[in-house]
Enzyme design. Sequence first.
Site, PDB file in Angstrom:
ATOM      1  N   ASP A  36      64.006  58.653  11.603  1.00  0.00           N
ATOM      2  CA  ASP A  36      64.685  57.739  12.004  1.00  0.00           C
ATOM      3  C   ASP A  36      65.138  56.531  11.494  1.00  0.00           C
ATOM      4  OD1 ASP A  36      65.949  55.911  14.428  1.00  0.00           O
ATOM      5  OD2 ASP A  36      65.107  57.478  15.639  1.00  0.00           O
ATOM      6  N   ASP A  63      68.296  57.253   6.962  1.00  0.00           N
ATOM      7  CA  ASP A  63      69.886  56.528   7.643  1.00  0.00           C
ATOM      8  C   ASP A  63      70.407  58.200   7.624  1.00  0.00           C
ATOM      9  OD1 ASP A  63      72.420  56.334   7.724  1.00  0.00           O
ATOM     10  OD2 ASP A  63      72.782  55.012   6.275  1.00  0.00           O
ATOM     11  N   VAL A  64      70.672  58.563   8.246  1.00  0.00           N
ATOM     12  CA  VAL A  64      71.434  60.446   8.316  1.00  0.00           C
ATOM     13  C   VAL A  64      72.355  60.331   7.729  1.00  0.00           C
ATOM     14  CG1 VAL A  64      69.531  61.619  10.557  1.00  0.00           C
ATOM     15  CG2 VAL A  64      72.278  60.569  10.265  1.00  0.00           C
ATOM     16  N   TYR A 153      83.773  60.441  18.002  1.00  0.00           N
ATOM     17  CA  TYR A 153      82.880  60.986  18.193  1.00  0.00           C
ATOM     18  C   TYR A 153      82.967  62.508  19.098  1.00  0.00           C
ATOM     19  CZ  TYR A 153      78.656  61.926  21.243  1.00  0.00           C
ATOM     20  OH  TYR A 153      77.451  62.166  21.344  1.00  0.00           O
ATOM     21  N   LYS A 157      81.215  66.370  17.100  1.00  0.00           N
ATOM     22  CA  LYS A 157      80.755  66.704  17.454  1.00  0.00           C
ATOM     23  C   LYS A 157      81.940  68.149  17.988  1.00  0.00           C
ATOM     24  CE  LYS A 157      76.668  64.684  19.222  1.00  0.00           C
ATOM     25  NZ  LYS A 157      76.490  64.915  18.565  1.00  0.00           N
ATOM     26  N   THR A 188      70.946  58.412  28.834  1.00  0.00           N
ATOM     27  CA  THR A 188      70.528  56.956  27.847  1.00  0.00           C
ATOM     28  C   THR A 188      70.715  55.995  27.882  1.00  0.00           C
ATOM     29  OG1 THR A 188      71.898  58.613  26.508  1.00  0.00           O
ATOM     30  CG2 THR A 188      69.757  59.548  26.405  1.00  0.00           C
TER      31      THR A 188
END
Length: 245
Positions: A36, A63-64, A153, A157, A188
């Site tokens: 994370d 940082d992915v 986004y 996805k 969330t």
Amino acid sequence: MRFLNKTALVTGGLGGIGLACARQLASEGASLVLADLVADRAEAISDELRSLGATTVLFARCDVSSEADVVAACDVATNQTGRFDVLVNVAGMMIYKPIEDLTGDDWHKLLGVNLIGAALFTREAFRRMSSGGAVVNVSSIHTVQTSPLVAPYAAAKAALGSLTRSTSIEGVAKGIRANAVLPGAIDTPMLWASPNLKSGAEKLEAADVGQPENVAKAVAFLASDDATFITGASLNVDGGRLAKL
């Protein structure tokens, strides 16, 4: 205790759906590596996960979208636990803009976090996992049905769904399975930050909103040996909302 003597790496593991997945895997005996970007709660969360049953809890600041960070996070798993059995790609982000206002940087940032990060972690999983490993990608029902202002986004996805299928195909020879879960509206901070909800353009009934734990249980099933004959699948976790849209 389906994950006893197994190491699971969860991206975005310190909050939201990622933390719920970590809690579920911990309760079933996994050793955990949480990747994370934000580390301020790492110590408290590690203590909680150990109390739930995790054998080991390690944190990797990551940082992915950074290839170096991804490799370093996977090194934590293999070097400090000696194994890498489960990868859960959860880390994600959204921005809300109409298509005509999106910059190249917007697209690169969203694709970097929501798609490229998962691809890089999958590469490392292929290089490090033994037969019996599992990859679970947390995608979204935006893969199938989307809404205004979230084009990058939704595109990321949708591509993650394609990556899941490719991973499942190439994983067969390695004995590695790959599946995706497609959450709907989950309680969330990311959900409630939506300007579509705030403006009333998109409406949710209470029955349409699930909890992170609902997604975590589906992830744990797909990652476990209970799903050994399931690969290349996408599982909606949306309370039936998609069926009504």
